[in-house]
Design a protein around this motif. Structure first.
Motif, PDB file in Angstrom:
ATOM      1  N   UNK A 192     -57.526   7.784  86.903  1.00 15.08           N
ATOM      2  CA  UNK A 192     -56.712   6.941  87.765  1.00 15.08           C
ATOM      3  C   UNK A 192     -56.444   5.583  87.101  1.00 15.08           C
ATOM      4  N   UNK A 193     -57.489   5.013  86.529  1.00  7.03           N
ATOM      5  CA  UNK A 193     -57.342   3.705  85.875  1.00  7.03           C
ATOM      6  C   UNK A 193     -56.496   3.828  84.602  1.00  7.03           C
ATOM      7  N   UNK A 194     -56.704   4.918  83.858  1.00  5.87           N
ATOM      8  CA  UNK A 194     -55.910   5.116  82.640  1.00  5.87           C
ATOM      9  C   UNK A 194     -54.433   5.303  82.979  1.00  5.87           C
ATOM     10  N   UNK A 195     -54.150   6.026  84.069  1.00  7.18           N
ATOM     11  CA  UNK A 195     -52.763   6.252  84.463  1.00  7.18           C
ATOM     12  C   UNK A 195     -52.090   4.933  84.857  1.00  7.18           C
ATOM     13  N   UNK A 196     -52.822   4.094  85.591  1.00  2.88           N
ATOM     14  CA  UNK A 196     -52.264   2.793  85.971  1.00  2.88           C
ATOM     15  C   UNK A 196     -52.071   1.929  84.731  1.00  2.88           C
ATOM     16  N   UNK A 197     -53.045   1.953  83.823  1.00  4.67           N
ATOM     17  CA  UNK A 197     -52.913   1.195  82.582  1.00  4.67           C
ATOM     18  C   UNK A 197     -51.711   1.647  81.775  1.00  4.67           C
ATOM     19  N   UNK A 198     -51.463   2.959  81.766  1.00  3.26           N
ATOM     20  CA  UNK A 198     -50.303   3.496  81.058  1.00  3.26           C
ATOM     21  C   UNK A 198     -49.003   2.983  81.669  1.00  3.26           C
ATOM     22  N   UNK A 199     -48.948   2.952  83.003  1.00  4.13           N
ATOM     23  CA  UNK A 199     -47.761   2.451  83.692  1.00  4.13           C
ATOM     24  C   UNK A 199     -47.540   0.962  83.396  1.00  4.13           C
ATOM     25  N   UNK A 200     -48.620   0.204  83.395  1.00  2.52           N
ATOM     26  CA  UNK A 200     -48.497  -1.237  83.115  1.00  2.52           C
ATOM     27  C   UNK A 200     -48.058  -1.471  81.670  1.00  2.52           C
ATOM     28  N   UNK A 201     -48.565  -0.644  80.749  1.00  2.14           N
ATOM     29  CA  UNK A 201     -48.177  -0.783  79.343  1.00  2.14           C
ATOM     30  C   UNK A 201     -46.675  -0.577  79.176  1.00  2.14           C
ATOM     31  N   UNK A 202     -46.109   0.330  79.986  1.00  2.00           N
ATOM     32  CA  UNK A 202     -44.671   0.563  79.936  1.00  2.00           C
ATOM     33  C   UNK A 202     -43.876  -0.639  80.388  1.00  2.00           C
ATOM     34  N   UNK A 203     -44.532  -1.570  81.064  1.00  2.00           N
ATOM     35  CA  UNK A 203     -43.872  -2.812  81.511  1.00  2.00           C
ATOM     36  C   UNK A 203     -44.209  -3.991  80.596  1.00  2.00           C
ATOM     37  N   UNK A 204     -44.895  -3.658  79.515  1.00  2.00           N
ATOM     38  CA  UNK A 204     -45.268  -4.715  78.578  1.00  2.00           C
ATOM     39  C   UNK A 204     -46.509  -5.472  78.969  1.00  2.00           C
ATOM     40  N   UNK A 205     -47.297  -4.914  79.909  1.00  2.00           N
ATOM     41  CA  UNK A 205     -48.532  -5.562  80.360  1.00  2.00           C
ATOM     42  C   UNK A 205     -49.724  -4.768  79.828  1.00  2.00           C
ATOM     43  N   UNK A 206     -50.426  -5.312  78.871  1.00  2.00           N
ATOM     44  CA  UNK A 206     -51.573  -4.627  78.292  1.00  2.00           C
ATOM     45  C   UNK A 206     -52.832  -4.958  79.088  1.00  2.00           C
ATOM     46  N   UNK A 207     -53.225  -4.041  79.955  1.00  2.00           N
ATOM     47  CA  UNK A 207     -54.438  -4.228  80.766  1.00  2.00           C
ATOM     48  C   UNK A 207     -55.360  -3.046  80.469  1.00  2.00           C
ATOM     49  N   UNK A 208     -56.507  -3.326  79.893  1.00  2.00           N
ATOM     50  CA  UNK A 208     -57.419  -2.273  79.471  1.00  2.00           C
ATOM     51  C   UNK A 208     -58.171  -1.627  80.618  1.00  2.00           C
ATOM     52  N   UNK A 209     -58.791  -0.497  80.310  1.00  2.00           N
ATOM     53  CA  UNK A 209     -59.565   0.262  81.293  1.00  2.00           C
ATOM     54  C   UNK A 209     -60.682  -0.577  81.905  1.00  2.00           C
ATOM     55  N   UNK A 210     -61.453  -1.255  81.071  1.00  2.00           N
ATOM     56  CA  UNK A 210     -62.580  -2.057  81.568  1.00  2.00           C
ATOM     57  C   UNK A 210     -62.101  -3.177  82.483  1.00  2.00           C
TER      58      UNK A 210
END
Length: 295
Positions: A161-179
């Motif tokens: 769930x967290x990885x999927x959200x992180x993937x979506x944010x990365x597509x918006x140019x927001x790098x937010x890691x799992x931790x």
């Protein structure tokens, strides 16, 4: 003399032809719609997904019917073949009329066992096509195609769930890691305990979590591979100030955080994705749409 084709071979040949015909039809449909006509291209994508789903369902039903009609007959034939081999062995002891060599009998028995094995494989393949995982995938692909989206696979490791959200944010140019996502989730829950405690109970007693139990829960959210669910999604949507949409095969889309008027993070929730069951995936634009945009 050429050996006649089996019913399975004839059906496979028919399915290949129908798939080839459908692809030709789809290509013709694509050629008929200008690439710059976005409205018609969107409708075309939905029509193509529907045609492919209908053909898949038709093929699955035909395979199921063929299997139900032939598997029993195949197994009976195998059993009879094995029994006849056994009878031949007995008759060879009592009579010299049988001229079949022992080597031939072994080959016959081996062939009979191979037919049984193939029949069981065919039956298992039909069961898999009719299985809940396959059917869920078909329905999800059709739903997503209507939105010009497709599934982006996320590894199944407890963090999906967290990885999927992180993937979506990365597509918006927001790098937010799992931790960081896990830490934000746990921190928001700790800071708004009254919003979450009523939904957390001790599985042994049924009582609402104590303060210590709640802290242990938040600590697991932050520091372990504890699977995320509705409570964690609610915490994340508040922490990120973003709406989150959950697409499911057999239920309407769920939107958490509708009060935030921003483009939502979109997740795919799958009940039957893996042996352990529930799983979250991310999404991405359909390959065809992405290619057109690049062009």
């Amino acid at each position: 003399m050429e050996e006649a084709e089996s019913p399975e071979e004839l059906l496979a040949k028919q399915h290949r032809k129908e798939k080839k015909d459908l692809q030709a039809k789809i290509q013709s449909m694509k050629n008929a719609v200008p690439k710059n006509d976005k409205k018609r291209r969107k409708q075309l994508t939905e029509d193509i997904a529907k045609l492919e789903a209908e053909l898949n369902q038709k093929h699955e039903e035909e395979l199921r019917q063929l299997s139900s009609n032939t598997v029993t007959a195949e197994v009976e034939e195998v059993v009879n073949g094995i029994e006849s081999v056994g009878l031949d062995n007995e008759e060879q002891k009592d009579s010299k009329e049988s001229r079949t060599s022992k080597a031939q009998k072994r080959r016959d028995k081996k062939a009979a066992m191979e037919r049984e094995r193939e029949a069981r494989i065919a039956e298992a393949e039909v069961e898999n096509l009719q299985g809940s995982r396959h059917q869920e995938g078909l329905r999800l692909r059709q739903k997503l195609a209507e939105r010009q989206l497709q599934i982006r696979e996320i590894q199944s490791d407890g963090h999906c769930m967290y990885r999927a959200i992180g993937d979506q944010l990365a597509g918006r140019g927001q790098a937010v890691g799992l931790s960081e996502l896990r830490a934000q989730t746990a921190d928001y829950m700790r800071g708004h305990a009254d919003d979450f405690l009523p939904f957390l109970t001790n599985p042994n007693t049924g009582d609402m979590f104590t303060a210590d139990e709640f802290e242990k829960y938040c600590s697991d959210v932050e520091s372990t591979a504890a699977w995320g669910g509705q409570l964690e999604l609610r915490a994340l949507t508040e922490a990120l100030k973003l709406p989150i949409e959950i697409v499911q095969a057999d239920a309407p889309v769920i939107t958490i955080g509708e009060e935030y008027k921003k483009p939502p993070v979109v997740l795919v929730y799958m009940r039957h994705a893996y042996g352990l069951g529930e799983h979250y995936n991310s999404v991405e634009p359909l390959a065809e749409v992405a290619n057109e945009e690049e062009g």
